[in-house]
Design a protein around this motif. Structure first.
Motif, mmCIF file in Angstrom:
data_model
loop_
_atom_site.group_PDB
_atom_site.id
_atom_site.type_symbol
_atom_site.label_atom_id
_atom_site.label_comp_id
_atom_site.label_asym_id
_atom_site.label_seq_id
_atom_site.Cartn_x
_atom_site.Cartn_y
_atom_site.Cartn_z
ATOM 1 N N GLN A 52 0.858 -1.192 0.000
ATOM 2 C CA GLN A 52 0.000 0.000 0.000
ATOM 3 C C GLN A 52 0.889 1.235 0.000
ATOM 4 O O GLN A 52 1.983 1.211 0.550
ATOM 5 C CB GLN A 52 -0.888 0.028 1.239
ATOM 6 N N THR A 53 0.377 2.306 -0.584
ATOM 7 C CA THR A 53 1.089 3.577 -0.577
ATOM 8 C C THR A 53 0.134 4.666 -0.116
ATOM 9 O O THR A 53 -0.993 4.756 -0.596
ATOM 10 C CB THR A 53 1.626 3.919 -1.980
ATOM 11 N N HIS A 54 0.583 5.452 0.857
ATOM 12 C CA HIS A 54 -0.171 6.601 1.360
ATOM 13 C C HIS A 54 0.768 7.804 1.287
ATOM 14 O O HIS A 54 1.621 7.965 2.158
ATOM 15 C CB HIS A 54 -0.646 6.362 2.796
ATOM 16 N N GLY A 55 0.641 8.602 0.233
ATOM 17 C CA GLY A 55 1.582 9.699 0.029
ATOM 18 C C GLY A 55 2.958 9.123 -0.246
ATOM 19 O O GLY A 55 3.142 8.358 -1.182
ATOM 20 N N THR A 56 3.932 9.459 0.613
ATOM 21 C CA THR A 56 5.280 8.909 0.456
ATOM 22 C C THR A 56 5.531 7.707 1.372
ATOM 23 O O THR A 56 6.627 7.165 1.398
ATOM 24 C CB THR A 56 6.347 9.988 0.740
ATOM 25 N N THR A 57 4.517 7.310 2.137
ATOM 26 C CA THR A 57 4.647 6.173 3.044
ATOM 27 C C THR A 57 4.203 4.894 2.351
ATOM 28 O O THR A 57 3.128 4.833 1.762
ATOM 29 C CB THR A 57 3.797 6.382 4.312
ATOM 30 N N HIS A 58 5.056 3.875 2.410
ATOM 31 C CA HIS A 58 4.751 2.569 1.831
ATOM 32 C C HIS A 58 4.573 1.577 2.971
ATOM 33 O O HIS A 58 5.311 1.613 3.957
ATOM 34 C CB HIS A 58 5.884 2.104 0.916
ATOM 35 N N GLU A 70 6.646 -0.610 7.331
ATOM 36 C CA GLU A 70 6.184 0.732 6.972
ATOM 37 C C GLU A 70 7.419 1.614 6.824
ATOM 38 O O GLU A 70 8.250 1.690 7.728
ATOM 39 C CB GLU A 70 5.280 1.271 8.078
ATOM 40 N N PHE A 71 7.544 2.259 5.659
ATOM 41 C CA PHE A 71 8.754 3.032 5.388
ATOM 42 C C PHE A 71 8.451 4.151 4.413
ATOM 43 O O PHE A 71 7.429 4.155 3.731
ATOM 44 C CB PHE A 71 9.869 2.119 4.844
ATOM 45 N N GLU A 72 9.379 5.096 4.330
ATOM 46 C CA GLU A 72 9.278 6.234 3.413
ATOM 47 C C GLU A 72 10.157 5.974 2.195
ATOM 48 O O GLU A 72 11.205 5.341 2.295
ATOM 49 C CB GLU A 72 9.749 7.525 4.097
ATOM 50 N N GLY A 73 9.734 6.485 1.045
ATOM 51 C CA GLY A 73 10.559 6.387 -0.158
ATOM 52 C C GLY A 73 10.448 5.042 -0.834
ATOM 53 O O GLY A 73 9.495 4.308 -0.658
ATOM 54 N N GLU A 74 11.463 4.702 -1.615
ATOM 55 C CA GLU A 74 11.449 3.484 -2.431
ATOM 56 C C GLU A 74 12.494 2.486 -1.966
ATOM 57 O O GLU A 74 12.981 1.678 -2.738
ATOM 58 C CB GLU A 74 11.713 3.860 -3.907
#
Length: 133
Positions: free
Chosen positions: A11-17, A108-112
């Motif tokens: 799932q992606t919420h803005g920049t949070t994956h 849960e993390f930011e970016g790619e």
């Protein structure tokens, strides 16, 4: 009977994956716990834990992800690591049948930084992992 990786949801919420997996293992929880909650276990299938203080609030350094704190710790059931730059990873163990266990995993993390494929590969190593080997 072997293990299986039954769910891989991204799932992606803005920049949070957020990645979710359900991994079934043909071993009881007390044999799986060391794989997700000890330095030797994590190094065998995931990444070396250069620091791991096994308690709530303890320090943790996961070589592939970064350094931070243990943000949830329920012995034999839940290990959650929150590391700077690497996000939050959570392993929640449950009984699965008479002799098996299931790991409900969340990252849960930011970016790619991470991918579903990388975690699938790691979980394949976890399924093959044998305690004490």
């Amino acid at each position: 009977m072997g293990g299986s990786i039954e769910q891989g949801i991204s799932q992606t919420h803005g920049t949070t994956h957020i990645l979710h997996f359900l991994v079934r293992l043909p071993r009881p929880m007390d044999q799986v716990w060391p794989a997700v909650a000890t330095a030797d276990g994590l190094a065998a299938w995931f990444t070396p834990a250069d620091v791991l203080e096994p308690r709530l609030g303890g320090a943790v350094t996961l070589r592939e992800l970064g350094s931070g704190r243990i943000t949830a710790w329920d012995v034999d059931r839940v290990a959650e690591y929150t590391v700077e730059g690497g996000g939050r990873i959570r392993f929640h163990l449950e009984r699965d049948g008479e002799r098996g266990s299931a790991v409900r995993f969340t990252h849960e993390f930011e970016g790619e930084r991470e991918s579903e494929h990388r975690w699938r590969t790691r979980f394949e190593r976890l399924i093959a992992w044998e305690a004490g080997s």
